[in-house]
Every structure is written in structure tokens, then in C-alpha cells.
Design an enzyme around this catalytic site. Structure first.
Site, short mmCIF file in Angstrom:
data_model
loop_
_atom_site.label_atom_id
_atom_site.label_comp_id
_atom_site.label_asym_id
_atom_site.label_seq_id
_atom_site.Cartn_x
_atom_site.Cartn_y
_atom_site.Cartn_z
N LYS A 139 -12.34 -0.12 -4.72
CA LYS A 139 -12.73 -0.97 -5.86
C LYS A 139 -14.24 -1.26 -5.87
O LYS A 139 -14.94 -1.01 -4.87
CB LYS A 139 -11.91 -2.26 -5.80
CG LYS A 139 -10.41 -2.04 -5.98
CD LYS A 139 -9.68 -3.37 -6.11
CE LYS A 139 -8.20 -3.18 -6.31
NZ LYS A 139 -7.51 -4.47 -6.57
N TYR A 182 -3.51 -0.97 -15.37
CA TYR A 182 -2.80 -2.15 -14.86
C TYR A 182 -1.85 -2.75 -15.91
O TYR A 182 -1.55 -3.94 -15.84
CB TYR A 182 -3.82 -3.20 -14.42
CG TYR A 182 -4.44 -2.95 -13.05
CD1 TYR A 182 -3.65 -2.94 -11.90
CD2 TYR A 182 -5.80 -2.76 -12.89
CE1 TYR A 182 -4.20 -2.73 -10.64
CE2 TYR A 182 -6.37 -2.55 -11.63
CZ TYR A 182 -5.56 -2.54 -10.52
OH TYR A 182 -6.09 -2.35 -9.26
N ASN A 222 -10.57 -7.26 -3.65
CA ASN A 222 -9.81 -6.96 -2.43
C ASN A 222 -9.94 -5.50 -1.96
O ASN A 222 -9.04 -4.96 -1.34
CB ASN A 222 -8.35 -7.40 -2.58
CG ASN A 222 -7.58 -6.60 -3.61
OD1 ASN A 222 -8.17 -5.83 -4.36
ND2 ASN A 222 -6.27 -6.76 -3.63
N HIS A 244 -6.96 -0.49 -3.92
CA HIS A 244 -5.64 -0.51 -4.56
C HIS A 244 -4.84 0.65 -3.99
O HIS A 244 -5.41 1.72 -3.72
CB HIS A 244 -5.77 -0.31 -6.08
CG HIS A 244 -4.46 0.02 -6.74
ND1 HIS A 244 -3.54 -0.94 -7.08
CD2 HIS A 244 -3.88 1.22 -7.02
CE1 HIS A 244 -2.46 -0.35 -7.59
NE2 HIS A 244 -2.65 0.96 -7.56
N GLU A 273 0.46 6.74 -11.67
CA GLU A 273 -0.95 6.41 -11.41
C GLU A 273 -1.78 7.67 -11.14
O GLU A 273 -2.92 7.78 -11.59
CB GLU A 273 -1.05 5.43 -10.25
CG GLU A 273 -0.46 4.06 -10.59
CD GLU A 273 -0.52 3.07 -9.45
OE1 GLU A 273 -1.00 3.42 -8.35
OE2 GLU A 273 -0.11 1.92 -9.67
P1 CMP Z 1 -3.96 -4.35 -6.72
O1 CMP Z 1 -3.18 -3.82 -5.58
O2 CMP Z 1 -5.06 -3.53 -7.26
O3 CMP Z 1 -2.93 -4.70 -7.91
C1 CMP Z 1 -3.19 -5.70 -8.87
C2 CMP Z 1 -4.36 -6.57 -8.50
O4 CMP Z 1 -4.42 -7.82 -9.15
C3 CMP Z 1 -4.30 -6.90 -7.02
O5 CMP Z 1 -4.58 -5.75 -6.26
C4 CMP Z 1 -5.31 -8.03 -6.93
O6 CMP Z 1 -6.64 -7.57 -6.75
C5 CMP Z 1 -5.24 -8.68 -8.32
N1 CMP Z 1 -4.66 -10.03 -8.26
C6 CMP Z 1 -5.33 -11.17 -8.58
N2 CMP Z 1 -4.51 -12.23 -8.43
C7 CMP Z 1 -3.31 -11.76 -8.01
C8 CMP Z 1 -2.07 -12.38 -7.66
N3 CMP Z 1 -1.89 -13.69 -7.73
N4 CMP Z 1 -1.05 -11.58 -7.26
C9 CMP Z 1 -1.20 -10.23 -7.20
N5 CMP Z 1 -2.36 -9.60 -7.50
C10 CMP Z 1 -3.42 -10.35 -7.91
#
Ligand code: CMP
Length: 141
Positions: free
Chosen positions: A11, A51, A114, A117, A128
């Protein structure tokens, strides 16, 4: 165990931190092959489409904003049990909950920023991967 493919995205936060190589090494050291890779600067529509499954969640707009804030580096990872293996390497979605030594524990700042993904199921991995890579661009060892 089955040979699987999974989609991985490094990311914008991790790209900005210059840790692409360190993250790719985690995949290779765990026995996953990088079968396709590209950079992209996602548009709002690109990120929202990727998403779409989260579009009713309260964090959706922030997620789209963040994913379009800078370039991402997208991979297809291939290997035995690749989907689960990659999720173990990444650690919990919220880096505060992620186990020591995981990618998110080591490189992520927050649940939004974070670092990575990874697909959560075989069905989503196929969707995906097709979203970002024509099949002719994915190599199999
Ligand atoms: P990712 O695995 O990319 O999938 C969806 C993303 O939404 C997740 O990582 C997080 O970066 C983001 N996100 C933000 N808030 C939340 C939450 N409460 N629960 C899950 N994903 C979240």
C-alpha cells in the site's frame, strides 16, 4: 497441499517508506513465488471497484482516499497454501493486534495505513487477480 495464487498489494504507506524489497523478501523467504508484479497509481474508481465488497462500511471513503494517496505495488503470489500463508505473513488487519514479526507489526502505522492487502479466500483471490492482471501477464513456475 494445493498450489494457490493470491493477490497482494503493497500500500501507499509502505511504498513511501521504501520497504518494498523488505516486504517482497518476506514472501520469497516463505516459499511464495512472485508470479506477476506492477505499480499503479489508482484512481478513485479503481480503488472503489477493487474494494466494492466494503462499500457500505463506515471506513470505505477513508479507505479509497488512502489507497489513492500514492503509488501501490501489486503482486500475484503463488505457492502451496498461498492465501493462508500470505495472511499469516501480513498479520492482523490492525497492526496493534498483529503478531510480532509480521509485516504489519513491523511496517504498518494504523488500521488504515496497514502496509499490505492480501486476498482472504480463493474466490476473492481469483476476482482480485483478474482485476489487475490479464492472465497472460501471470507467470507460473
Ligand atoms: P485490507 O486488507 O486492504 O482490506 C480492507 C481495508 O480496510 C483493510 O485492509 C484496512 O486497511 C481498512 N480498514 C479500515 N478500517 C477497518 C475496519 N474497521 N475493519 C476492517 N478493515 C478496515
Amino acid at each position: 497441499m494445493a498450489i494457490e495464487r493470491t493477490l497482494s498489494i503493497i500500500k501507499p504507506d509502505a511504498v513511501k517508506k521504501n520497504v518494498i524489497g523488505k516486504i517482497l523478501s518476506r514472501f520469497e523467504d516463505a516459499g511464495l513465488n512472485i508470479s506477476a508484479m506492477r505499480f499503479a497509481l489508482l484512481s478513485k474508481d479503481d480503488a472503489a471497484g477493487f474494494y466494492a465488497v466494503h462499500k457500505t462500511r463506515p471506513f470505505f471513503n477513508d479507505l479509497v482516499e488512502f489507497m489513492t494517496s500514492g503509488p501501490v505495488c501489486i503482486q500475484v503470489l503463488e505457492g502451496e497454501d498461498a492465501i493462508k500463508k500470505n495472511r499469516e505473513l501480513m498479520g492482523a488487519t490492525d497492526p496493534k493486534q498483529a503478531d510480532t514479526g509480521t509485516i504489519r507489526a513491523d511496517f504498518a502505522e494504523s488500521i488504515d495505513a496497514n502496509a499490505v492487502h492480501g486476498s482472504d479466500s480463493a474466490e476473492n483471490a481469483a476476482i482480485e487477480i483478474a482485476y489487475f492482471f490479464p492472465s497472460m501477464n501471470v507467470y507460473s513456475k
